[in-house]
Design a protein around this motif. Structure first.
Motif, PDB file in Angstrom:
ATOM      1  N   GLN A 125      17.894  39.708 -13.791  1.00 53.74           N
ATOM      2  CA  GLN A 125      19.213  39.794 -14.389  1.00 53.74           C
ATOM      3  C   GLN A 125      19.234  40.948 -15.388  1.00 53.74           C
ATOM      4  O   GLN A 125      18.237  41.217 -16.067  1.00 53.74           O
ATOM      5  N   TYR A 126      20.384  41.620 -15.475  1.00 56.08           N
ATOM      6  CA  TYR A 126      20.577  42.672 -16.457  1.00 56.08           C
ATOM      7  C   TYR A 126      21.420  42.096 -17.586  1.00 56.08           C
ATOM      8  O   TYR A 126      22.471  41.495 -17.347  1.00 56.08           O
ATOM      9  N   HIS A 127      20.981  42.270 -18.824  1.00 58.61           N
ATOM     10  CA  HIS A 127      21.616  41.629 -19.966  1.00 58.61           C
ATOM     11  C   HIS A 127      22.420  42.607 -20.816  1.00 58.61           C
ATOM     12  O   HIS A 127      22.638  42.383 -22.007  1.00 58.61           O
TER      13      HIS A 127
ATOM     14  N   THR B 203       8.698  47.915 -21.472  1.00 58.02           N
ATOM     15  CA  THR B 203       9.310  48.643 -22.579  1.00 58.02           C
ATOM     16  C   THR B 203      10.453  49.526 -22.104  1.00 58.02           C
ATOM     17  O   THR B 203      11.515  49.597 -22.731  1.00 58.02           O
ATOM     18  N   VAL B 204      10.249  50.198 -20.990  1.00 58.76           N
ATOM     19  CA  VAL B 204      11.253  51.121 -20.462  1.00 58.76           C
ATOM     20  C   VAL B 204      12.502  50.376 -19.997  1.00 58.76           C
ATOM     21  O   VAL B 204      13.633  50.801 -20.253  1.00 58.76           O
ATOM     22  N   THR B 205      12.317  49.247 -19.313  1.00 60.13           N
ATOM     23  CA  THR B 205      13.449  48.536 -18.701  1.00 60.13           C
ATOM     24  C   THR B 205      14.011  47.414 -19.565  1.00 60.13           C
ATOM     25  O   THR B 205      15.089  46.904 -19.283  1.00 60.13           O
ATOM     26  N   ASN B 206      13.287  47.048 -20.622  1.00 62.48           N
ATOM     27  CA  ASN B 206      13.766  45.995 -21.526  1.00 62.48           C
ATOM     28  C   ASN B 206      13.292  46.293 -22.951  1.00 62.48           C
ATOM     29  O   ASN B 206      12.581  45.502 -23.564  1.00 62.48           O
ATOM     30  N   PRO B 207      13.686  47.451 -23.494  1.00 60.96           N
ATOM     31  CA  PRO B 207      13.108  47.889 -24.765  1.00 60.96           C
ATOM     32  C   PRO B 207      13.472  47.049 -25.973  1.00 60.96           C
ATOM     33  O   PRO B 207      12.670  46.910 -26.898  1.00 60.96           O
ATOM     34  N   PHE B 208      14.680  46.467 -25.966  1.00 66.93           N
ATOM     35  CA  PHE B 208      15.145  45.755 -27.155  1.00 66.93           C
ATOM     36  C   PHE B 208      15.497  44.293 -26.878  1.00 66.93           C
ATOM     37  O   PHE B 208      16.223  43.658 -27.637  1.00 66.93           O
TER      38      PHE B 208
ATOM     39  N   ASN C 163      17.280  43.050 -24.406  1.00 68.51           N
ATOM     40  CA  ASN C 163      18.550  42.790 -23.733  1.00 68.51           C
ATOM     41  C   ASN C 163      18.757  43.701 -22.527  1.00 68.51           C
ATOM     42  O   ASN C 163      19.867  44.066 -22.190  1.00 68.51           O
ATOM     43  N   GLY C 164      17.640  44.053 -21.885  1.00 68.45           N
ATOM     44  CA  GLY C 164      17.698  44.871 -20.680  1.00 68.45           C
ATOM     45  C   GLY C 164      17.510  44.030 -19.431  1.00 68.45           C
ATOM     46  O   GLY C 164      18.172  43.012 -19.239  1.00 68.45           O
ATOM     47  N   TYR C 165      16.570  44.436 -18.586  1.00 67.55           N
ATOM     48  CA  TYR C 165      16.275  43.699 -17.359  1.00 67.55           C
ATOM     49  C   TYR C 165      15.149  42.694 -17.603  1.00 67.55           C
ATOM     50  O   TYR C 165      14.049  43.062 -18.021  1.00 67.55           O
ATOM     51  N   TYR C 166      15.410  41.439 -17.324  1.00 69.09           N
ATOM     52  CA  TYR C 166      14.356  40.428 -17.347  1.00 69.09           C
ATOM     53  C   TYR C 166      14.890  39.137 -16.747  1.00 69.09           C
ATOM     54  O   TYR C 166      16.092  38.987 -16.524  1.00 69.09           O
ATOM     55  N   GLN C 167      13.977  38.228 -16.499  1.00 67.99           N
ATOM     56  CA  GLN C 167      14.311  36.915 -15.980  1.00 67.99           C
ATOM     57  C   GLN C 167      13.658  35.870 -16.867  1.00 67.99           C
ATOM     58  O   GLN C 167      12.546  36.057 -17.364  1.00 67.99           O
ATOM     59  N   GLY C 168      14.347  34.754 -17.081  1.00 64.44           N
ATOM     60  CA  GLY C 168      13.783  33.678 -17.883  1.00 64.44           C
ATOM     61  C   GLY C 168      14.192  33.797 -19.342  1.00 64.44           C
ATOM     62  O   GLY C 168      15.087  34.565 -19.698  1.00 64.44           O
TER      63      GLY C 168
ATOM     64  N   GLU D  97       9.296  40.477 -16.776  1.00 62.24           N
ATOM     65  CA  GLU D  97       9.840  41.828 -16.752  1.00 62.24           C
ATOM     66  C   GLU D  97       9.387  42.574 -15.502  1.00 62.24           C
ATOM     67  O   GLU D  97       8.886  41.970 -14.555  1.00 62.24           O
ATOM     68  N   ALA D  98       9.578  43.886 -15.508  1.00 64.01           N
ATOM     69  CA  ALA D  98       9.403  44.695 -14.291  1.00 64.01           C
ATOM     70  C   ALA D  98       8.039  44.506 -13.633  1.00 64.01           C
ATOM     71  O   ALA D  98       7.936  44.462 -12.405  1.00 64.01           O
ATOM     72  N   ALA D  99       6.970  44.408 -14.434  1.00 68.30           N
ATOM     73  CA  ALA D  99       5.639  44.211 -13.866  1.00 68.30           C
ATOM     74  C   ALA D  99       5.152  42.780 -14.006  1.00 68.30           C
ATOM     75  O   ALA D  99       4.472  42.263 -13.122  1.00 68.30           O
TER      76      ALA D  99
END
Length: 319
Positions: A39-41, A242-247, A249-254, A261-263
């Protein structure tokens, strides 16, 4: 819960992110059957030219520092000497993160460039050999904070809160000491510990026998250093986060406090055919017998984690 399922859940603790993670579903091929939807936040992703500054805390040999610095250099540069045609590289791995940017609905053009910045040596253990999260943040603030990712690397004799218990490293952000147009800026930072003497079976797998789960022979580390090669795996995973969810509120699940996150959404997956206890089909150096999946600078080879592909909802591997 059966004992077997408990073991599978423990496997997911091995490498990635700032908190314990669990797999809600397993399969004989995790690269084809992930168990979540990303999900993108609505928050920002890192965009622009960023320097990665390294803060070495504790005792590291020059050869160990070179493993990490060459990995960082490899993010932007094609491998030298150039490998055979079609061989995967660290730069190729980073480029695959662009898929997260392509999915954004904003018309803003995003681009990301990472390069090696400054290196700071603190081999006098200025804050002692037992560190809190606040002290990690304090060390991270020693690096430049404008368009930078500051990476704190702690040596094998340094204890950090939560290390080996729920995490092998973490990434976060903090208010910068600089102000632009009257606004306080934020900078991102990463911490990774050397697990060689504390928990290599947890934070340096598959280069060490796992503490829990299916027991198979460990792989030979590509740079002949179990602790540092394990640090590269965790650093790569946290860098992707860090790149895709730095603060946060980016990309993550849960949950935001312990996001996948991405990895970290693809724990223990490095090559096609991976499953709990098996890293997947990897490349093998015919001379050293070391396993890897990416070529880097100065002839070095690395093992990098699979990245979750948000466009296909699968774990994408280099090999």
């Amino acid at each position: 819960m059966s004992a077997f399922l408990k073991l599978l859940l423990l496997i997911s603790l091995f490498h990635f992110g700032s908190a314990a993670r669990s797999l809600s579903e397993t399969s004989s091929d995790q690269t084809q059957q992930p168990s979540l939807q990303f999900q993108y936040h609505n928050g920002p992703l890192l965009s622009g030219k960023f320097s990665i500054n390294l803060i070495w805390y504790g005792n590291f040999k020059p050869s160990q520092r070179a493993i990490v610095s060459d990995f960082i250099t490899s993010l932007a540069s094609p491998p030298q000497p150039k490998p055979a045609s079609g061989q995967p590289s660290v730069a190729t791995w980073l480029k695959s993160i662009e898929k997260y940017y392509h999915l954004l609905s904003s018309k803003k053009q995003y681009s990301l460039s990472l390069s090696l910045g400054t290196q700071t040596l603190d081999d006098k253990y200025s804050l002692g050999k037992s560190l809190t999260a606040r002290q990690i943040q304090q060390l991270a603030s020693k690096g430049a904070q404008n368009y930078a990712i500051n990476v704190v690397l702690t040596s094998s004799d340094v204890l950090v809160d939560g290390f080996c218990m729920s995490k092998c490293g973490s990434h976060s952000s903090s208010s910068s000491s600089s102000h632009i147009r009257g606004k306080t800026q934020k900078f991102t930072y990463i911490w990774v510990g050397n697990s060689e003497t504390q928990c290599p079976g947890q934070c340096a797998w598959p280069f060490h026998q796992p503490i829990y789960g299916p027991q198979g022979p460990p792989l030979v580390a590509p740079n002949n250093d179990v602790g540092l090669d394990g640090m590269v795996i965790n650093l790569a995973s946290l860098l992707a986060g860090t790149v895709t969810n730095p603060f946060g509120n980016g990309y993550y699940q849960g949950p935001k406090e312990a996001p996948l996150e991405a990895a970290s959404a693809c724990p223990g997956v490095y090559g096609k055919g991976a499953y709990p206890g098996y890293a997947g089909n990897l490349l093998v150096d015919p001379t050293t017998g070391a396993s890897y999946n990416a070529h880097g600078s100065n002839g070095k080879k690395f093992l990098l984690p699979a990245l979750f592909d948000p466009s296909t909802s699968t774990c994408s591997t280099l090999v």
